[in-house]
Each structure stands twice: as structure tokens, then as C-alpha cells.
Design an enzyme around this catalytic site. Structure first.
Site: not given
Ligand code: UD1
Ligand code: UDP
Length: 359
Positions: A206
Site C-alpha cells: 500500500h
Molecule cells: C495512510 C498513511 C500511511 C499508512 C496507511 C495505513 C499518510 C500520508 N499515509 O496511507 O502512512 O501506512 O495509511 O494504511 O497518512 N481509501 C479508501 N477508503 C478508506 C481509506 C482510503 O478508499 O477508508 C483510498 C482513497 O482512494 C485514498 C487512498 O486510499 O485516496 C489513500 O488513503 P490515504 O489515507 O490518503 O493514505 P493511505 O495510502 O491509506
Molecule cells: N491489517 C489488517 N487488515 C488488513 C491489512 C492489515 O487488520 O487487511 C493490520 C495489520 O495486521 C497491522 C496494521 O493493519 O496491524 C498495519 O496497517 P497498514 O499496513 O495499513 O499500515 P502501516 O503499518 O504500514 O502504517
């Protein structure tokens, strides 16, 4: 007025907040939770509050997705309003997302003491939005909780005073211990997907640097797909990644994001984990499953040093497939407790409790 206002917004923050909220409660501290709404899908947000017994957020700003500036700016405005109204004794933020940075900025501008859990992590790659968020938050905070010695040393080397740093261990390890047994009892994901222990690889991708660069994503998916000819590859797809993934990969088993109890079950029973997630790298270690990290660097360097994790960057010439094969078949190195004793949350709540009771 709550003792602590906790600000969360993204999936990993709900998981980190769970053991800390529990410890606050046990120590009689009052906590209010503010959800920025950065993650909002049912399976990216609500499911964690339900499964992990996190108190329902008192406030949900419903900010949603957007470019960094717009998203962070809207959060800052919304958080400030709540802080002005509620005047908590302390603001608590987790990790390195845009919700973390917005919470930190809102608090310090109003001179409300700020605590940062998962402080001191560094990738030394400022192109990552997370790196900027962490550095700024660490240097705004009044209390810092680095999870590892490496993180503690990073803060020291950046001039942070020892007086405001507390090496606690990692709250994600606390969560893993607290919910491990419950996951064993409740999760049916293996039978639902027809999987057996050791019979599959678990993959997640991601990071912006991978999902937003088609050539990097293709290198990852090509390698996983080829690996998938001989071993099932289960891939819970983050919503960010979903639009960029072509259907052409027949050997990948795509599933929607799963709840925490299903995820830790998938992790604990996998033969190998391939990921660019921070949290998933650590969880692989907790469950003693070898991990390949699909990045050039990791903040969790002790995992690489201990040989439970190997980097396989999706760059030209990199042999991701070879690394997947080697990591799955290789010897398991010795295992220790790199992330503390499972009492990080209790220690954090104690330090915060002492601080707010002096106010
Ligand atoms: C964010 C964090 C990242 C973290 C990740 C955990 C920032 C800059 N990044 O990244 O550090 O590792 O969360 O998962 O804060 N979207 C949906 N539904 C949701 C959420 C997101 O469809 O509930 C889609 C949208 O298209 C959105 C994209 O995911 O534009 C990215 O979401 P965003 O929260 O901006 O960043 P993450 O990639 O999730
Ligand atoms: N996780 C989850 N379901 C999923 C993928 C991840 O519950 O389908 C959990 C995972 O076990 C971990 C956390 O989400 O505890 C990690 O989050 P993510 O990978 O989104 O973000 P990061 O840790 O890289 O910021």
C-alpha cells in the site's frame, strides 16, 4: 475536560490505540478519542473499533481522502476547533500519518502538551510522506515514546532531551498478545478461504512509492504471481492499491481488507509474508514468520539485522522472486523480544498519568 485527547485516523492507529486505551482505563485516566476520518471504509475503520474494544470516537471529523495539503489542512482546522472547545490536558498521537501531523500541529499551537507514541522511527527517505510527518511530530512533542533502542538513539542524535523520552517497547506487540487467543477462537478466515497452516504466502502492498509507480508495482506483482504458480498467494488489497491492480494476475488470491483478528490469523499461519507495511513487518516477527519487505529501506532495522526480514526493493535488477524463494525455504534465525515485554501501553499510560496529574 478529558485528561487525554487521543487522535487517530488510519488503520494502524486504531490497533495501536487499543492497548493504550485499555491501560488508561485501568489507571483511571479519562480519555476522549478523536477520529479524523482519514480511513472511513467499514473494513478500514469500524471493524477495528468493534473487534479491539476501542471506545467509540467522541468526535469524527469525517475528513476522508485528498491531497496531502488539503487533507492535513482540513484535519488541522477540525482538530483545533475540538481542542479549543474541550481543552484536554494532553493530546496523544500515534505513528506517522497525516492525522498524526495534523494532531501534533493543532496541539502545539494551542500550547497543549503533546505525546507521541512510536516516536523516533526513521527511514532517512524524505520522499516518504511518513518520514516528514514523523520528524515534525517528534520535534513538536513534549513526551516521546520510542518503541525500540534504535528509535531512542535517533531521537538522541537529533538533540531530543532524555528527560522527555521513554523507551517502552512497542504497543503493537501488546495488541498482538492481547488479541492472539481471541483471534484463535474467533477467526474463521483459514477455512473460509480454504487455506492450511504453512500452505500460502500473505502479501500486502500500500505504500505510495509502490502503488503510485506502475513500474514498481508491476515488478512486485510479476514476482508474486510467478511465486503463486507453486504456492498460494493471499493478498488483502488496501483501497489505495485496488484501482492500480490489473486482473491479469491469475495466481494471486485478491481479497478485501480484513479485520485485525483475521489478519493476525493469516499472518500467524503463513509460510512467508511479503509486504511494504510497517506494522505487518513487525507482526511477521511476532509470529515467527519470515518476511520480505518490498522497499529499499525499513524503519524497523532490527528485523533485518536479526535476519527475520529481508529487503527486496522493486527496482530494476532486483531479484524479488529469488528473495521470496530464499526467505521461505531458509533456516529460521534465533528469535528474541525486540519489541519489549507486552507492557508498553501500561508504561505509556503511567508516564502520561503522572504528567497530567501534575497539571
Ligand atoms: C495512510 C498513511 C500511511 C499508512 C496507511 C495505513 C499518510 C500520508 N499515509 O496511507 O502512512 O501506512 O495509511 O494504511 O497518512 N481509501 C479508501 N477508503 C478508506 C481509506 C482510503 O478508499 O477508508 C483510498 C482513497 O482512494 C485514498 C487512498 O486510499 O485516496 C489513500 O488513503 P490515504 O489515507 O490518503 O493514505 P493511505 O495510502 O491509506
Ligand atoms: N491489517 C489488517 N487488515 C488488513 C491489512 C492489515 O487488520 O487487511 C493490520 C495489520 O495486521 C497491522 C496494521 O493493519 O496491524 C498495519 O496497517 P497498514 O499496513 O495499513 O499500515 P502501516 O503499518 O504500514 O502504517
Amino acid at each position: 475536560m478529558a485528561d487525554v485527547l487521543t487522535i487517530v485516523g488510519a488503520r494502524p492507529q486504531f490497533i495501536k490505540a487499543s492497548p493504550v486505551s485499555r491501560a488508561f482505563k485501568a489507571q483511571g485516566l479519562s480519555e476522549a478519542i478523536l477520529h479524523t476520518g482519514q480511513h472511513y471504509d467499514e473494513n478500514m475503520s469500524d471493524v477495528f473499533f468493534e473487534e479491539l474494544n476501542i471506545p467509540r470516537p467522541h468526535y469524527n471529523l469525517g475528513i476522508g481522502s485528498g491531497h496531502h495539503g488539503a487533507q492535513t489542512g482540513r484535519m488541522l482546522e477540525g482538530i483545533e476547533e475540538i481542542l479549543l472547545k474541550t481543552k484536554p490536558k494532553m493530546v496523544l498521537v500515534y505513528g506517522d500519518t497525516n492525522s498524526t501531523l495534523a494532531g501534533a500541529l493543532a496541539a502545539v499551537k494551542l500550547h497543549i502538551p503533546l505525546a507521541h507514541v512510536e516516536a523516533g522511527l526513521r527511514s532517512f527517505n524524505k520522499k516518504m510522506p511518513e518520514e516528514v510527518n514523523r520528524i515534525l511530530t517528534d520535534h513538536a512533542a513534549d513526551l516521546l515514546f520510542p518503541p525500540t533502542e534504535t528509535a531512542y538513539k535517533h531521537l538522541l542524535s537529533e538533540g531530543v532531551s532524555k528527560d522527555i523520552m521513554f523507551l517502552t517497547g512497542d504497543v503493537m506487540y501488546d495488541a498482538a498478545l492481547q488479541f492472539g487467543e481471541i483471534a484463535k477462537q474467533k477467526s474463521k478466515i483459514l477455512s473460509d478461504l480454504g487455506l492450511e497452516r504453512g500452505g500460502y504466502v500473505l502479501a500486502t502492498v500500500h505504500r505510495a512509492e509502490n502503488t503510485d509507480d506502475p513500474a514498481r508495482l508491476k515488478r512486485i506483482l510479476d514476482a508474486l504471481d510467478e511465486f503463486g504458480q507453486n504456492k498460494k498467494v493471499v493478498f488483502p488489497v488496501h483501497p489505495r492499491t485496488r484501482p492500480s491492480i490489473p486482473d491479469a494476475y491469475n495466481n494471486l488470491i485478491y481479497i478485501d481488507p480484513v479485520g485485525y483478528l483475521d489478519m493476525v490469523t493469516l499472518e500467524g499461519n503463513a509460510a512467508l509474508i511479503a509486504t511494504d507495511s510497517g506494522g505487518v513487518q513487525k507482526e511477521a516477527y511476532f509470529y515467527q514468520v519470515p518476511c520480505v519487505t518490498l522497499r529499499e529501506e525499513t524503519e524497523w532495522v532490527e528485523l533485518v539485522e536479526s535476519k527475520w526480514n529481508h529487503l527486496a526493493p522493486p527496482i530494476p535488477g532486483s531479484d524479488i522472486l529469488g528473495q521470496l524463494r530464499e526467505s521461505m525455504s531458509g533456516q529460521r534465525p534465533p528469535h528474541g523480544n525486540l519489541y519489549g515485554n507486552g507492557d508498553a501501553a501500561v508504561k505509556i499510560a503511567k508516564v502520561i498519568g503522572d504528567r497530567v496529574s501534575k497539571k
